[in-house]
Design an enzyme around this catalytic site. Structure first.
Site, PDB file in Angstrom:
ATOM      1  N   GLY A  82       7.126 -60.039  35.495  1.00 42.83           N
ATOM      2  CA  GLY A  82       6.718 -60.766  36.700  1.00 42.83           C
ATOM      3  C   GLY A  82       7.501 -62.067  36.834  1.00 42.83           C
ATOM      4  O   GLY A  82       8.457 -62.323  36.099  1.00 42.83           O
ATOM      5  N   GLY A  97       3.116 -68.384  31.970  1.00 41.66           N
ATOM      6  CA  GLY A  97       2.327 -67.945  30.814  1.00 41.66           C
ATOM      7  C   GLY A  97       2.875 -68.488  29.498  1.00 41.66           C
ATOM      8  O   GLY A  97       2.350 -68.184  28.433  1.00 41.66           O
ATOM      9  N   GLU A 103      11.129 -64.199  26.862  1.00 38.72           N
ATOM     10  CA  GLU A 103      11.435 -63.427  28.081  1.00 38.72           C
ATOM     11  C   GLU A 103      12.930 -63.523  28.399  1.00 38.72           C
ATOM     12  O   GLU A 103      13.567 -62.539  28.763  1.00 38.72           O
ATOM     13  CB  GLU A 103      10.620 -63.963  29.261  1.00 38.72           C
ATOM     14  CG  GLU A 103       9.135 -63.676  29.139  1.00 38.72           C
ATOM     15  CD  GLU A 103       8.280 -64.321  30.216  1.00 38.72           C
ATOM     16  OE1 GLU A 103       7.143 -63.895  30.383  1.00 38.72           O
ATOM     17  OE2 GLU A 103       8.757 -65.257  30.889  1.00 38.72           O
ATOM     18  N   LYS A 121       4.867 -64.699  45.751  1.00 37.81           N
ATOM     19  CA  LYS A 121       5.852 -65.281  44.824  1.00 37.81           C
ATOM     20  C   LYS A 121       7.223 -65.476  45.471  1.00 37.81           C
ATOM     21  O   LYS A 121       8.090 -66.102  44.896  1.00 37.81           O
ATOM     22  CB  LYS A 121       6.013 -64.388  43.592  1.00 37.81           C
ATOM     23  CG  LYS A 121       4.715 -64.025  42.870  1.00 37.81           C
ATOM     24  CD  LYS A 121       4.134 -65.192  42.134  1.00 37.81           C
ATOM     25  CE  LYS A 121       2.907 -64.871  41.325  1.00 37.81           C
ATOM     26  NZ  LYS A 121       3.151 -64.160  40.100  1.00 37.81           N
TER      27      LYS A 121
END
Ligand code: 5RP
Length: 222
Positions: A82, A97, A103, A121
């Site tokens: 995401g 997060g 990531e 978003k």
């Protein structure tokens, strides 16, 4: 549809990018959680998954999806994750997060980055969402001063420690018109581990969920 239903729709659309027999890179967050839950139904058809956080690793393991270490993988055909914001050039802000560093590493290895988002978003200019920056704790004060000098309003994410043992500074007030340049500039500050701009390695495919369906947007060739 609720925002969570939209996130789920985008996440399930990403399953089409998971070919049989591959290792898939898996992101972090509520949208990525829907992807993990969807992946569970085809766990016997993939070689395994590389997780971008301890939280995602735990969720994958709870579904019995084979977990692999990034260092043990030759190739990662696809990474699904995401974003907190994504612009028209497929640059993103990530790290809401707190998993931005892992990531970014897993995304760097992947051939294709599939971003899964609900349509809230999508933005024209990044920066409405405070930019997360992962910082080595002893450098916190210095890095905050440097981020202020760049025009931001840095704020320590209280009581939060990343999977790598560092802190997160969230930087509000930035209007990010050149995401690649700012990504490099912030990463040059001593004490910064990485920042949540994913511009040098942006998304290749955006699956954007709207109430009328999931739109597929692909990065235009440069
Ligand atoms: C976590 C991330 C997430 O992808 C981002 O925060 C979006 O989260 P969500 O899917 O819960 O809206 O970068 O570090």
């Amino acid at each position: 549809m609720t925002q969570d239903e939209l996130k789920r729709a985008a996440a399930l659309a990403a399953l089409a990018y998971v070919a049989d027999g591959i290792v898939v890179g898996v992101g972090t967050g509520s949208t990525a959680n829907h992807f993990i839950d969807g992946l569970a139904a085809r766990k016997d058809r993939i070689a395994g998954a590389v997780a971008s956080s301890e939280a995602s690793a735990q969720r994958l393991a709870a579904h019995g999806i084979p977990l692999l270490e990034l260092n043990d993988v030759d190739r990662l055909p696809v990474y699904v994750d995401g974003a907190d914001e994504i612009d028209g050039g497929m640059s993103m802000i990530k790290g809401g997060g707190g998993a931005l560093t892992r990531e970014k590493i897993v995304a760097a290895v992947a051939d294709v980055f599939v971003c899964i988002c609900d349509d809230s978003k999508r933005v024209s200019v990044l920066g409405g969402f405070p930019l997360p920056v992962e910082v080595i704790p002893m450098a916190r004060r210095y890095v905050m001063a440097r981020l202020t000098a760049l025009g931001g309003l840095p704020r320590l994410r209280d009581g939060f420690i990343t999977d790598n043992g560092h802190c997160i500074i969230d930087v509000a007030g930035l209007s990010i018109t050149d995401p690649c340049d700012l990504e490099c500039t912030i990463n040059q500050i001593p004490g910064v581990v990485t920042n949540g701009l994913f511009a040098q390695r942006g998304a290749d495919v955006l699956l954007l969920a709207r109430p009328d369906g999931v739109m597929t947007i692909t990065r235009s060739p440069t």
